[in-house]
Design a protein around this motif. Structure first.
Motif, mmCIF file in Angstrom:
data_model
loop_
_atom_site.group_PDB
_atom_site.id
_atom_site.type_symbol
_atom_site.label_atom_id
_atom_site.label_comp_id
_atom_site.label_asym_id
_atom_site.label_seq_id
_atom_site.Cartn_x
_atom_site.Cartn_y
_atom_site.Cartn_z
ATOM 1 N N LEU A 11 8.641 1.936 -3.034
ATOM 2 C CA LEU A 11 7.220 1.282 -2.699
ATOM 3 C C LEU A 11 7.234 0.274 -3.718
ATOM 4 N N GLU A 12 7.455 0.306 -5.118
ATOM 5 C CA GLU A 12 7.588 -0.521 -6.261
ATOM 6 C C GLU A 12 8.039 -1.607 -6.019
ATOM 7 N N ILE A 13 9.491 -1.376 -5.360
ATOM 8 C CA ILE A 13 10.238 -2.496 -5.032
ATOM 9 C C ILE A 13 9.714 -3.338 -3.795
ATOM 10 N N SER A 14 9.312 -2.671 -2.758
ATOM 11 C CA SER A 14 9.132 -3.223 -1.567
ATOM 12 C C SER A 14 7.607 -2.631 -1.399
ATOM 13 N N PRO A 15 6.633 -3.114 -1.822
ATOM 14 C CA PRO A 15 5.293 -2.594 -1.390
ATOM 15 C C PRO A 15 4.549 -2.795 -0.258
ATOM 16 N N ASP A 16 5.001 -3.895 0.630
ATOM 17 C CA ASP A 16 4.238 -4.191 1.478
ATOM 18 C C ASP A 16 5.377 -3.948 2.975
ATOM 19 N N SER A 17 6.216 -2.780 2.642
ATOM 20 C CA SER A 17 7.163 -2.609 3.713
ATOM 21 C C SER A 17 6.321 -1.383 4.803
ATOM 22 N N PHE A 18 6.458 -1.653 5.805
ATOM 23 C CA PHE A 18 5.711 -0.904 7.014
ATOM 24 C C PHE A 18 6.387 0.473 7.042
ATOM 25 N N SER A 19 7.845 0.493 6.968
ATOM 26 C CA SER A 19 8.753 1.645 7.123
ATOM 27 C C SER A 19 8.420 2.738 5.737
ATOM 28 N N LEU A 20 8.379 2.197 4.666
ATOM 29 C CA LEU A 20 8.115 2.647 3.355
ATOM 30 C C LEU A 20 6.724 3.399 3.349
ATOM 31 N N ASN A 21 5.728 2.668 3.753
ATOM 32 C CA ASN A 21 4.454 2.998 3.858
ATOM 33 C C ASN A 21 4.056 4.192 4.709
ATOM 34 N N TYR A 22 4.808 3.841 5.888
ATOM 35 C CA TYR A 22 4.729 4.947 7.147
ATOM 36 C C TYR A 22 5.425 6.252 6.553
ATOM 37 N N LEU A 23 6.577 6.192 5.847
ATOM 38 C CA LEU A 23 7.249 7.385 5.432
ATOM 39 C C LEU A 23 6.474 8.106 4.415
ATOM 40 N N LEU A 24 5.676 7.480 3.689
ATOM 41 C CA LEU A 24 5.007 8.085 2.606
ATOM 42 C C LEU A 24 3.860 8.863 3.444
ATOM 43 N N SER A 25 3.277 8.400 4.140
ATOM 44 C CA SER A 25 2.254 8.921 5.071
ATOM 45 C C SER A 25 2.884 10.148 5.896
ATOM 46 N N HIS A 26 3.923 10.199 6.277
ATOM 47 C CA HIS A 26 4.561 11.302 7.008
ATOM 48 C C HIS A 26 4.847 12.478 5.876
ATOM 49 N N VAL A 27 5.299 11.931 4.754
ATOM 50 C CA VAL A 27 5.337 13.215 3.757
ATOM 51 C C VAL A 27 4.116 13.619 3.240
ATOM 52 N N GLU A 28 2.932 12.900 3.091
ATOM 53 C CA GLU A 28 1.630 13.361 2.536
ATOM 54 C C GLU A 28 1.362 14.419 3.816
ATOM 55 N N LEU A 29 1.669 14.091 5.059
ATOM 56 C CA LEU A 29 1.004 15.088 6.055
ATOM 57 C C LEU A 29 1.830 16.349 5.725
ATOM 58 N N LEU A 30 3.158 16.382 5.555
ATOM 59 C CA LEU A 30 3.784 17.410 5.543
ATOM 60 C C LEU A 30 3.439 18.169 4.181
ATOM 61 N N MET A 90 0.213 18.189 3.406
ATOM 62 C CA MET A 90 -1.085 18.495 3.622
ATOM 63 C C MET A 90 -2.170 17.881 2.490
ATOM 64 N N CYS A 91 -1.604 16.668 2.042
ATOM 65 C CA CYS A 91 -2.366 16.342 1.032
ATOM 66 C C CYS A 91 -3.173 14.987 1.574
ATOM 67 N N GLY A 92 -3.900 14.956 2.314
ATOM 68 C CA GLY A 92 -4.421 13.828 2.863
ATOM 69 C C GLY A 92 -5.198 13.079 1.800
ATOM 70 N N TYR A 93 -5.911 13.536 1.069
ATOM 71 C CA TYR A 93 -6.839 13.109 -0.023
ATOM 72 C C TYR A 93 -6.014 12.130 -0.821
ATOM 73 N N ARG A 94 -4.803 12.642 -1.146
ATOM 74 C CA ARG A 94 -3.861 11.918 -2.107
ATOM 75 C C ARG A 94 -3.466 10.527 -1.548
ATOM 76 N N TYR A 95 -2.911 10.791 -0.291
ATOM 77 C CA TYR A 95 -2.701 9.620 0.316
ATOM 78 C C TYR A 95 -3.959 8.336 0.570
ATOM 79 N N ARG A 96 -4.873 8.983 0.956
ATOM 80 C CA ARG A 96 -6.317 8.227 1.204
ATOM 81 C C ARG A 96 -6.436 7.607 -0.260
ATOM 82 N N ARG A 97 -6.270 8.135 -1.244
ATOM 83 C CA ARG A 97 -6.636 7.520 -2.651
ATOM 84 C C ARG A 97 -5.721 6.329 -2.855
ATOM 85 N N TYR A 98 -4.558 6.542 -2.604
ATOM 86 C CA TYR A 98 -3.367 5.600 -2.828
ATOM 87 C C TYR A 98 -3.722 4.432 -1.805
ATOM 88 N N ILE A 99 -3.721 4.537 -0.564
ATOM 89 C CA ILE A 99 -3.720 3.257 0.591
ATOM 90 C C ILE A 99 -5.238 2.652 0.073
#
Length: 219
Positions: A49-68, A70-79
């Motif tokens: 994401l540091e290389i492609s910060p606006d990539s939909f695929s990468l941001n979606y993958l990050l949200s998917h991993v955060e769901l796995l 179970m750290c919703g608060y961390r992704y919310r802080r990032y997003i």
């Protein structure tokens, strides 16, 4: 020469984006199939994401991993930090998708109020942001559909009216608002009149078709 150089540069940039997205997807695949550490996968996605910060695929993958995780608060802080300066619609869509995923889980527990408020806040922030995002048909339709499912008919109608103010020449918003079951006949008539004024027709009048066909025969 300059045109060729620009094409080569653009091609290399696209290749770079493709490479980092492939790397992130491969890491997620290894985590799911080979029991690889999610922490390692999370770090790899953040590096990409540091290389492609606006990539939909990468941001979606990050949200998917955060769901796995179970750290919703961390992704919310990032997003939330990303949304402050986001000029790309993909970031807003990823934020909504993440909260909707949370909503699916919470529906089973009948505890959806907080998540619904968060989704509405994200959508309100998106349409109050830069004109590029505010004029997005996708966001307006998403907002209206959200209000239709989790809000009320009056709020849904209000979103459609606001959307038409920002996207006055988009036929899809008019047809969506007409399809909504709770919109009365007077409003539908006004929408049709507005569409006629803007020459946004659902179909061509029979008289106009006859004139066109007759003119062809004359020619």
């Amino acid at each position: 020469y300059s045109t060729n150089s620009e094409l080569i540069k653009e091609g290399l940039e696209n290749l770079s984006h493709f490479t980092v997205e492939f790397k992130a997807r491969l890491s997620v695949f290894h985590s799911l199939t080979m029991k690889r550490s999610l922490k390692t996968t999370h770090s790899i996605i953040k590096e990409c994401l540091e290389i492609s910060p606006d990539s939909f695929s990468l941001n979606y993958l990050l949200s998917h991993v955060e769901l796995l995780f179970m750290c919703g608060y961390r992704y919310r802080r990032y997003i939330d930090a990303r949304l402050t300066h986001a000029s790309n619609i993909s970031i807003w869509i990823c934020a909504v998708i993440f909260e909707l995923s949370q909503l699916d889980y919470q529906c089973a527990n009948s505890n959806t109020n907080a998540t619904c408020i968060r989704i509405k806040n994200i959508l309100e922030r998106s349409i109050a942001s830069q004109s590029v995002v505010r004029n997005s048909l996708l966001l307006w339709r998403l907002y209206a559909q959200f209000e239709a499912c989790f809000g009320s008919s009056s709020l849904c109608k209000s979103v459609y009216i606001r959307g038409l103010e920002h996207c006055p020449s988009v036929k899809q918003l008019y047809t969506d608002s007409m399809k909504h079951s709770n919109i009365d006949r007077d409003i539908v008539d006004k929408l049709i009149d507005t569409m006629i004024e803007k020459e946004l027709r659902l179909r061509a009048p029979i008289e106009e078709i006859e004139m066109l066909t007759s003119s062809r025969n004359i020619i």
